[in-house]
Design a protein around this motif. Structure first.
Motif, PDB file in Angstrom:
ATOM      1  N   PRO A  81       0.819  -1.229   0.000  1.00  0.00           N
ATOM      2  CA  PRO A  81       0.000   0.000   0.000  1.00  0.00           C
ATOM      3  C   PRO A  81       0.847   1.271   0.000  1.00  0.00           C
ATOM      4  O   PRO A  81       0.528   2.233  -0.718  1.00  0.00           O
ATOM      5  CB  PRO A  81      -0.823  -0.124   1.288  1.00  0.00           C
ATOM      6  CG  PRO A  81      -0.896  -1.590   1.539  1.00  0.00           C
ATOM      7  CD  PRO A  81       0.407  -2.145   1.077  1.00  0.00           C
ATOM      8  N   THR A  86       1.060   3.903  -3.153  1.00  0.00           N
ATOM      9  CA  THR A  86       0.831   5.333  -2.910  1.00  0.00           C
ATOM     10  C   THR A  86       2.010   6.162  -3.392  1.00  0.00           C
ATOM     11  O   THR A  86       1.839   7.219  -4.021  1.00  0.00           O
ATOM     12  CB  THR A  86       0.590   5.574  -1.410  1.00  0.00           C
ATOM     13  OG1 THR A  86      -0.506   4.775  -0.961  1.00  0.00           O
ATOM     14  CG2 THR A  86       0.300   7.039  -1.137  1.00  0.00           C
ATOM     15  N   SER A  87       3.217   5.674  -3.094  1.00  0.00           N
ATOM     16  CA  SER A  87       4.421   6.375  -3.546  1.00  0.00           C
ATOM     17  C   SER A  87       4.493   6.428  -5.067  1.00  0.00           C
ATOM     18  O   SER A  87       4.813   7.473  -5.645  1.00  0.00           O
ATOM     19  CB  SER A  87       5.666   5.662  -2.978  1.00  0.00           C
ATOM     20  OG  SER A  87       6.843   6.170  -3.550  1.00  0.00           O
ATOM     21  N   LEU A 102       1.737   8.923  -6.418  1.00  0.00           N
ATOM     22  CA  LEU A 102       2.016  10.318  -6.074  1.00  0.00           C
ATOM     23  C   LEU A 102       3.253  10.835  -6.798  1.00  0.00           C
ATOM     24  O   LEU A 102       3.238  11.917  -7.406  1.00  0.00           O
ATOM     25  CB  LEU A 102       2.191  10.432  -4.558  1.00  0.00           C
ATOM     26  CG  LEU A 102       2.272  11.852  -3.976  1.00  0.00           C
ATOM     27  CD1 LEU A 102       0.997  12.627  -4.293  1.00  0.00           C
ATOM     28  CD2 LEU A 102       2.491  11.787  -2.470  1.00  0.00           C
TER      29      LEU A 102
END
Length: 462
Positions: free
Chosen positions: A45, A49-50, A53
């Motif tokens: 997760p 997300t990294s 983004l």
């Protein structure tokens, strides 16, 4: 408990801890399973997300690079990548891995204005490695490790508990049993006749036990994989450690040079204000004696007495000043005897405790500087502490990983209040000790007692 006892006890415990072998048994692996499972299950997760983004911000900035505003977006993506990389290092440390030395982000030569600081990430390779880790490497690796973690945990827990909950699952019309296929493959032509549900439950229970028994090894291996990758992409480079070592050596040499220069200036001032003035007066007295010797012998005799007093006082001052240099007794008989002689000249009783090695001599620079430090500390105690007793203790210790150390302690029962203030004697001593890559410890509460320790590393002579 005194400061000396605390430091020596801590050093002994650290040495014993380093010397004690670490136990790496099977059950000790289970102790780290909860933290490693939490690390692995959260990895994907965070990595996704990294990826989302960083990709969004980086490629947006890249597309707007022709506009000045796009440069700021690129810089923001690099700083965000640094944040995700730092989070990975913190998580690995929390998962039980050894701490990874982080890059030195703050450079003194780069903090020279807004624009230079703003564009610094573009020329720092660590930012680009952190971006590569957060946008490419970690998402790919995390998918593999997260999948293996979920599958291995599911098989282990499902296998050992299947006999409890499988009975409540409808199974009418099922004609495929995995245990039957495996047994026919292992033992062709067997005539084993068991209840299919019982056989399937036993088979799944055995498989679950195998996966459960190997669970700690799998979690440890997956965590180590992330650790190795982080060390290669997120850790500091060896060249940076070398640069830092060179900078520390340069600072140490600079401190030693400054301390020596301050000592020379002080000696020059003391000679100018003391013995030099007395020698000028002595020269004038001798000239007057020469003029009066023939026609006024009585006056010449009085001047001779005054000249003799001037010579004696000048000699006393020169002897006092010479204590700042290595005395012949130090060169001839060593540090222990020189410290005994130094203590014997003190107007305040000094108890000397010396525990120096007999099988290996101390280097001459270490002996000389230790003598200077002891002389200065005793002088300060006599002049400022208003003490009635002083204790001088000198010893060596071998701490293993950090090498050999010389510990010199001076304790007095005076009124205390000593501090490392700029421009004072203790600050000069600290510069001298720091120039030797050592440290000066001051413990002097108001009301006393005062304990000052100089700790100097050295390489023993064979």
């Amino acid at each position: 408990m005194s400061t000396e006892t605390v430091i020596q006890t801590a050093a002994s415990e650290a040495t014993a801890a380093d010397a004690a072998p670490k136990r790496r048994g099977y059950w000790s692996l289970w102790a780290g399973v909860p933290r490693e499972f939490a690390f692995l299950i959260l990895t994907m997760p965070i990595a996704i997300t990294s990826l989302v983004l960083l990709s969004t911000i980086f490629f947006t900035g890249l597309g707007l690079i022709v506009v000045v505003f796009g440069v700021f977006i690129l810089v923001a993506s690099l700083f965000i990548a640094r944040g995700f990389g730092t989070l990975e290092l913190v998580r690995l440390r929390w998962a039980g891995r050894d701490e990874i030395r982080r890059p030195a982000w703050d450079h003194a030569d780069r903090n020279q204005g807004f624009w230079r600081t703003m564009f610094a990430p573009f020329i720092d390779g660590h930012y680009w490695l952190y971006l590569l880790h957060g946008m490419v490497i970690n998402p790919i690796v995390s998918i593999v490790t997260w999948t293996v973690t979920v599958v291995w945990t599911s098989i282990a827990l499902g296998g050992v508990t299947g006999w409890i909950w499988q009975r409540y699952i409808p199974g009418e019309g099922q004609d495929f049993w995995l245990y039957d296929v495996v047994i026919d493959w292992l033992v062709p032509g067997n005539t084993l006749n068991v209840d299919p549900r019982v056989g399937e439950s036993v088979f799944e229970f055995v498989i679950g036990l195998i996966f459960l028994a190997t669970l700690p090894f799998v979690f440890r291996g997956l965590t180590l994989l992330h650790d190795v990758i982080a060390r290669g992409t997120l850790g500091a480079w060896r060249s940076e450690a070398l640069e830092r070592e060179v900078a520390q050596l340069a600072a140490s040499r600079g401190a030693a040079v400054q301390a020596e220069d301050a000592s020379l200036r002080r000696l020059e001032r003391d000679i100018h204000d003391g013995p030099q003035q007395r020698l000028v007066r002595l020269q004038m007295d001798l000239a007057a004696i020469e003029r009066k010797l023939d026609h006024d012998p009585e006056a010449a005799r009085e001047l001779l007495g005054e000249a003799r007093d001037q010579a004696r006082e000048t000699l006393d001052e020169l002897r006092a000043l010479s204590r700042g240099f290595a005395p012949p007794i130090l060169q001839d008989r060593g540090l222990a005897v020189a410290l005994q002689s130094l203590a014997a000249r003190s107007p305040i009783p000094v108890m000397v405790e010396v525990a120096l090695p007999t099988d290996a001599a101390l280097p001459a620079p270490i002996e000389r500087n230790a003598y200077f430090v002891a002389a200065e500390l005793l002088t300060n105690a006599v002049k400022h502490a208003d003490a009635s007793g002083i204790r001088l203790a000198v010893s060596t210790r071998d701490t293993g990983p950090t090498g050999h150390w010389l510990d010199l302690w001076v304790t007095d029962n005076g009124h205390g209040g000593a501090a490392l203030s700029a421009g004072h004697g203790l600050a000069g001593l600290e510069d001298r000790v720091r120039g030797l890559r050592g440290m000066l410890v001051v413990d002097s509460p108001v009301g006393g007692p005062t304990t000052i320790g100089a700790h100097i590393p050295f390489v023993p002579l064979a």
